[in-house]
Write an enzyme that holds these catalytic residues in place. Sequence first.
Site, mmCIF file in Angstrom:
data_model
loop_
_atom_site.group_PDB
_atom_site.id
_atom_site.type_symbol
_atom_site.label_atom_id
_atom_site.label_comp_id
_atom_site.label_asym_id
_atom_site.label_seq_id
_atom_site.Cartn_x
_atom_site.Cartn_y
_atom_site.Cartn_z
ATOM 1 N N ASP A 14 0.668 -1.177 -0.160
ATOM 2 C CA ASP A 14 0.200 0.024 0.009
ATOM 3 C C ASP A 14 0.866 1.270 -0.098
ATOM 4 O OD1 ASP A 14 -1.828 -1.832 0.162
ATOM 5 O OD2 ASP A 14 -2.439 -1.488 2.366
ATOM 6 N N LYS A 75 -6.878 -4.680 -3.084
ATOM 7 C CA LYS A 75 -7.237 -5.408 -1.916
ATOM 8 C C LYS A 75 -8.178 -4.578 -1.114
ATOM 9 C CE LYS A 75 -3.610 -4.681 1.281
ATOM 10 N NZ LYS A 75 -4.157 -4.047 2.416
ATOM 11 N N CYS A 108 -1.728 -2.527 8.235
ATOM 12 C CA CYS A 108 -1.837 -3.262 7.223
ATOM 13 C C CYS A 108 -0.415 -4.215 7.270
ATOM 14 C CB CYS A 108 -1.881 -2.878 5.869
ATOM 15 S SG CYS A 108 -3.480 -2.133 5.409
#
Length: 179
Positions: A14, A75, A108
């Site tokens: 990310d 995602k 994450c």
Amino acid sequence: MLIRAEESVLVVIDMQERLVPAMQAPARTIRNTRTLLASAHEVGVPMIMTEQYPAGLGRTVPELTGTPGAIVLEKMHFSCMEDETFAETLGGLGRRQVILAGMEAHICVVQTCASMIEQGFEVFVVSDATASRTLESEQACIARLSVGGAGIVTTEMVVFEWLGKAGTPAFKKLLPLIK
């Protein structure tokens, strides 16, 4: 335990357009991630990059796109391992070591790393290529993962362990990225 290129996969979580500017030390994080991607490509380590909800957070920053062979997956789950496509892609590579870099460390990265360890992967979190919005969150991530079984490493540790020795064509090509 050494990090071995033939057993590794690099996962970059990310590093997206709307996240990066809010992070601690974004330039350092992006520079080190670029070094990891170039090194992985050079030594034949598969690369997976994720994008959390790109419609809202944007795509991966341009500085990190375009690495030949890098797989980019969208995602919605905070833990990459909860995403079926990611889990299947990672499992299909047949590698037991995961090198993790990413944002946000305390969300994450923590959840992905914990899930990977639960599933039997040997995970190494690259501390100088991982970031959060606050220093406290970054430090909490590293502390938690360290006691949870992850190896805490730096970009140079990963690159030199992948290389294994000096004097090779790969070493000569990657050395300027580290100096």
